[in-house]
Design a protein around this motif. Structure first.
Motif, PDB file in Angstrom:
ATOM      1  N   ASP A 155     -16.665  50.349  -7.438  1.00 41.22           N
ATOM      2  CA  ASP A 155     -17.130  48.634  -7.466  1.00 41.22           C
ATOM      3  C   ASP A 155     -15.993  47.732  -8.464  1.00 41.22           C
ATOM      4  OD1 ASP A 155     -19.361  49.514  -6.212  1.00 41.22           O
ATOM      5  OD2 ASP A 155     -20.142  50.192  -8.297  1.00 41.22           O
ATOM      6  N   ILE A 156     -14.763  48.281  -8.168  1.00 41.23           N
ATOM      7  CA  ILE A 156     -13.600  47.236  -8.837  1.00 41.23           C
ATOM      8  C   ILE A 156     -12.812  46.601  -7.815  1.00 41.23           C
ATOM      9  CG2 ILE A 156     -13.420  48.720 -10.918  1.00 41.23           C
ATOM     10  CD1 ILE A 156     -10.919  49.951  -9.691  1.00 41.23           C
ATOM     11  N   ASP A 157     -13.206  46.830  -6.576  1.00 43.44           N
ATOM     12  CA  ASP A 157     -12.604  45.749  -5.572  1.00 43.44           C
ATOM     13  C   ASP A 157     -13.341  44.766  -5.098  1.00 43.44           C
ATOM     14  OD1 ASP A 157     -14.276  47.865  -4.603  1.00 43.44           O
ATOM     15  OD2 ASP A 157     -14.171  46.996  -2.641  1.00 43.44           O
ATOM     16  N   GLY A 158     -12.960  43.672  -4.473  1.00 47.10           N
ATOM     17  CA  GLY A 158     -13.970  42.612  -4.225  1.00 47.10           C
ATOM     18  C   GLY A 158     -13.692  41.561  -5.389  1.00 47.10           C
ATOM     19  N   ARG A 159     -12.748  41.763  -6.272  1.00 52.48           N
ATOM     20  CA  ARG A 159     -12.706  40.704  -7.635  1.00 52.48           C
ATOM     21  C   ARG A 159     -11.297  39.964  -7.260  1.00 52.48           C
ATOM     22  NH1 ARG A 159     -13.075  44.050 -13.046  1.00 52.48           N
ATOM     23  NH2 ARG A 159     -11.450  45.150 -11.993  1.00 52.48           N
ATOM     24  N   LYS A 160     -10.909  39.089  -7.959  1.00 52.69           N
ATOM     25  CA  LYS A 160      -9.797  38.564  -7.980  1.00 52.69           C
ATOM     26  C   LYS A 160      -9.104  38.858  -9.494  1.00 52.69           C
ATOM     27  CE  LYS A 160      -9.288  34.552  -4.972  1.00 52.69           C
ATOM     28  NZ  LYS A 160      -9.146  33.025  -4.740  1.00 52.69           N
ATOM     29  N   TYR A 161      -7.623  39.145  -9.089  1.00 50.29           N
ATOM     30  CA  TYR A 161      -6.931  38.891 -10.692  1.00 50.29           C
ATOM     31  C   TYR A 161      -6.460  37.442 -10.939  1.00 50.29           C
ATOM     32  CZ  TYR A 161      -3.629  40.400 -14.134  1.00 50.29           C
ATOM     33  OH  TYR A 161      -2.829  40.376 -15.342  1.00 50.29           O
ATOM     34  N   PRO A 162      -7.431  36.875 -12.074  1.00 50.87           N
ATOM     35  CA  PRO A 162      -7.535  35.358 -12.275  1.00 50.87           C
ATOM     36  C   PRO A 162      -6.128  34.677 -12.619  1.00 50.87           C
ATOM     37  CG  PRO A 162      -8.038  36.648 -13.967  1.00 50.87           C
ATOM     38  CD  PRO A 162      -7.863  37.785 -13.122  1.00 50.87           C
ATOM     39  N   THR A 163      -6.368  33.630 -12.331  1.00 53.26           N
ATOM     40  CA  THR A 163      -5.145  32.636 -12.510  1.00 53.26           C
ATOM     41  C   THR A 163      -4.719  32.565 -13.794  1.00 53.26           C
ATOM     42  OG1 THR A 163      -3.839  30.421 -11.840  1.00 53.26           O
ATOM     43  CG2 THR A 163      -6.370  30.414 -12.709  1.00 53.26           C
ATOM     44  N   GLU A 164      -5.544  32.751 -14.903  1.00 51.83           N
ATOM     45  CA  GLU A 164      -5.455  32.758 -16.173  1.00 51.83           C
ATOM     46  C   GLU A 164      -4.496  34.042 -16.715  1.00 51.83           C
ATOM     47  OE1 GLU A 164      -9.920  31.968 -16.013  1.00 51.83           O
ATOM     48  OE2 GLU A 164      -8.502  32.557 -14.607  1.00 51.83           O
ATOM     49  N   LEU A 165      -4.384  34.806 -15.868  1.00 49.06           N
ATOM     50  CA  LEU A 165      -3.631  36.132 -16.010  1.00 49.06           C
ATOM     51  C   LEU A 165      -2.276  36.148 -15.109  1.00 49.06           C
ATOM     52  CD1 LEU A 165      -6.313  38.678 -16.777  1.00 49.06           C
ATOM     53  CD2 LEU A 165      -5.064  37.673 -18.416  1.00 49.06           C
ATOM     54  N   ALA A 166      -2.521  35.485 -13.936  1.00 49.25           N
ATOM     55  CA  ALA A 166      -1.500  35.754 -12.833  1.00 49.25           C
ATOM     56  C   ALA A 166      -0.611  34.862 -13.172  1.00 49.25           C
ATOM     57  CB  ALA A 166      -2.339  35.465 -11.708  1.00 49.25           C
ATOM     58  N   GLY A 167      -0.764  33.711 -13.820  1.00 51.60           N
ATOM     59  CA  GLY A 167       0.455  32.675 -13.975  1.00 51.60           C
ATOM     60  C   GLY A 167       0.241  31.307 -13.126  1.00 51.60           C
TER      61      GLY A 167
ATOM     62  N   LEU B  72       2.436  30.635 -10.862  1.00 54.58           N
ATOM     63  CA  LEU B  72       2.744  30.969  -9.621  1.00 54.58           C
ATOM     64  C   LEU B  72       1.645  31.163  -8.398  1.00 54.58           C
ATOM     65  CD1 LEU B  72       6.219  32.995  -9.843  1.00 54.58           C
ATOM     66  CD2 LEU B  72       5.917  30.446  -9.331  1.00 54.58           C
ATOM     67  N   TYR B  73       0.377  31.526  -9.176  1.00 53.36           N
ATOM     68  CA  TYR B  73      -0.750  32.049  -8.334  1.00 53.36           C
ATOM     69  C   TYR B  73      -1.836  31.026  -8.902  1.00 53.36           C
ATOM     70  CZ  TYR B  73       2.203  35.724  -7.445  1.00 53.36           C
ATOM     71  OH  TYR B  73       3.465  36.788  -7.037  1.00 53.36           O
ATOM     72  N   PRO B  74      -1.935  29.964  -8.461  1.00 51.96           N
ATOM     73  CA  PRO B  74      -3.036  29.219  -9.000  1.00 51.96           C
ATOM     74  C   PRO B  74      -4.388  29.407  -8.415  1.00 51.96           C
ATOM     75  CG  PRO B  74      -1.841  27.861  -7.488  1.00 51.96           C
ATOM     76  CD  PRO B  74      -0.905  29.193  -7.569  1.00 51.96           C
ATOM     77  N   GLU B  75      -4.422  30.305  -7.349  1.00 49.98           N
ATOM     78  CA  GLU B  75      -5.728  30.627  -6.816  1.00 49.98           C
ATOM     79  C   GLU B  75      -5.943  32.247  -7.201  1.00 49.98           C
ATOM     80  OE1 GLU B  75      -7.750  28.451  -5.042  1.00 49.98           O
ATOM     81  OE2 GLU B  75      -6.138  26.843  -5.419  1.00 49.98           O
ATOM     82  N   GLY B  76      -5.164  32.524  -8.125  1.00 50.26           N
ATOM     83  CA  GLY B  76      -5.257  34.138  -8.499  1.00 50.26           C
ATOM     84  C   GLY B  76      -4.791  35.164  -7.036  1.00 50.26           C
ATOM     85  N   ILE B  77      -5.034  36.188  -7.419  1.00 52.72           N
ATOM     86  CA  ILE B  77      -4.879  37.449  -6.492  1.00 52.72           C
ATOM     87  C   ILE B  77      -5.991  38.206  -5.991  1.00 52.72           C
ATOM     88  CG2 ILE B  77      -3.153  39.108  -5.917  1.00 52.72           C
ATOM     89  CD1 ILE B  77      -1.535  37.988  -8.333  1.00 52.72           C
TER      90      ILE B  77
END
Length: 447
Positions: free
Chosen positions: A41-53, A55-60
């Motif tokens: 159950d760790i898929d289906g999430r996003k790596y959030p923009t607060e951590l992604a920086g 260059l990734y305003p929508e997260g990953i």
């Protein structure tokens, strides 16, 4: 600029670290996805923009690993970066073949591009497989340094299974902090033994931010202790690299990734569990160290166990609950609870499979080598309920808890329970005391 499209193949840990240290601020790369495996159950999430920086305003986005071929095609992926631990070489290269057959390149990042330097001396504790005894080794190192009057701050390999932005930097000083941070059983197994001894431990997602916070910890910091997870190598450049080997899985030091990296870069190699392994297996491990890492100091150690209520085992029918990751992707069939059952005279080991509920049924199907022990799975609220129901359904006299944390604190077990504790007991010289004496003198840490 023609950006390279990247997928990072991971399991909520090394994958995020590789992104943070190598890809996050590089405009020549576009990380289009993470994939997730090993942990439920760790898929289906996003790596959030607060951590992604920026260059990734929508997260990953994070997708299941089984979607990898489709993702490579749909997202026009140039390169896939393998970024999780404790896989045999057949499985690693099978993933590589899947990536290559879909048209992308397959990459393994190394320490030069992912290790972070600390302002404090760093001791790393790693292993060739999960479940070898890293935690008891880390505790022993910390105890020796504390006796010297040094402030030791432990940093644990990541297990960020909740809100990633909230988990950027986590500090654990008390058992109450485990509840505050909504820890899973796997997290509590690693953090609880530290905090009940009065030791500070950090974890989270952004390991540069974590390191800088640890270096300036309000309670003080003389030494950073990297407490590894699975068989991954350190996120920080170590001044002393300790590696733990398991003769119950002799030869795995040369056949699992990235455990062989830990094996080949060790200053100190600890052959653990010699009290329960056969001599031939111990000799195989020792010869492999001498052949491939001849400059590594070898220590042989026993994993000694103690138990709080032995009368609940002798002559009883017992259900054994063991550390989850050691049994699942660690591929062990037994753990400390099984050793205790044998040594303290249980008359029967109760098979947990007929009593499995919900996600535990799926776990036994996914890992068929697990038979007479119950893995302490608790990555979410429902899994905790399933674990509780499975234990309470079992027809047994008592429950042996072989995990490093107190299960009674998080689930309601309606049967008599006894906990198993295990410690590192070195039986050869030089030992950790000698090695750490030299380390303290070398880094001018004498108080």
């Amino acid at each position: 600029m023609n950006k390279k499209n990247i997928i990072i193949i991971g399991a909520a840990g090394r994958d995020f670290h590789n992104f943070n240290t190598y890809y996050r601020n590089k405009e020549e790369y576009n990380v289009v996805a993470f994939t997730a495996a090993q942990i439920p159950d760790i898929d289906g999430r996003k790596y959030p923009t607060e951590l992604a920086g920026e260059l990734y305003p929508e997260g990953i986005p994070i997708f299941p690993q089984e979607d990898l071929p489709k993702l490579i095609e749909e997202l026009d992926v140039d390169e896939c970066v393998f970024s999780y631990s404790d896989l045999n070489y057949q499985d690693v290269m099978s993933i590589g073949a899947i990536v290559n057959s879909a048209g992308a390149s397959f990459t393994l990042l190394g320490p030069k591009h992912t290790m972070i330097d600390s302002k404090k001396p760093v001791i790393s504790v790693a292993a060739v497989r999960t479940g070898t005894g890293k935690s008891q080794t880390s505790r022993k190192v910390i105890e020796i340094l504390l006796e010297k009057g040094l402030k030791v701050v432990a940093i644990r390999h990541p297990m960020p299974y909740g809100d990633l932005a909230e988990q950027k930097v986590q500090r654990f000083a008390t058992v109450e902090d485990l509840k505050k941070h909504k820890c899973t059983i796997e997290e509590m197994e690693e953090y609880e033994p530290h905090v009940i001894r009065g030791n500070i431990i950090y974890a989270g997602v952004d390991y540069e931010a974590i390191l800088r916070a640890a270096e300036e910890d309000p309670d003080g910091c003389d030494v950073i202790l990297w407490d590894g997870g699975n068989n991954d190598y350190s996120f920080y450049t170590p001044d002393l690299a300790i590696n733990v080997l398991d003769p119950h899985r002799a030869g795995h030091e040369l056949s699992y990734y990235p455990g062989e990296v830990c094996f080949r870069t060790a200053d100190v190699s600890i052959i653990n569990k010699i009290d329960s392994a056969d001599q031939q297996s111990i000799d195989i491990v020792e010869n492999n160290i001498k052949t491939h890492v001849p400059n590594s100091e070898i220590i042989k150690a026993e994993s000694t166990i103690s138990i709080d209520n032995p009368e609940l085992i002798k002559g009883k029918r017992v259900l054994i609950v063991e550390d989850g990751p050691t049994l699942t992707h660690g591929e062990m069939k037994i753990g400390a609870g099984s050793v205790a059952a044998e040594r303290y005279g249980a008359t029967e080991i109760v098979d947990p499979r007929p009593y499995g509920v919900g996600s535990l049924i799926d776990t036994f199907e996914k890992y068929p080598h697990i038979d007479t022990v119950l893995p302490a799975m608790g990555y979410g609220e429902q899994q905790l309920k399933d674990l509780e129901a499975t234990i309470n359904n079992a027809d047994c006299d008592a429950v042996i808890i072989g995990t490093p944390m107190d299960l009674n604190r998080v689930i309601d077990i309606k049967k008599p329970t006894t906990r198993v504790y295990y410690d590192l007991d070195e039986v050869t010289s030089p030992n950790l005391q000698n090695i750490l004496d030299e380390f303290v003198e070398k880094h001018n840490l004498v108080k």
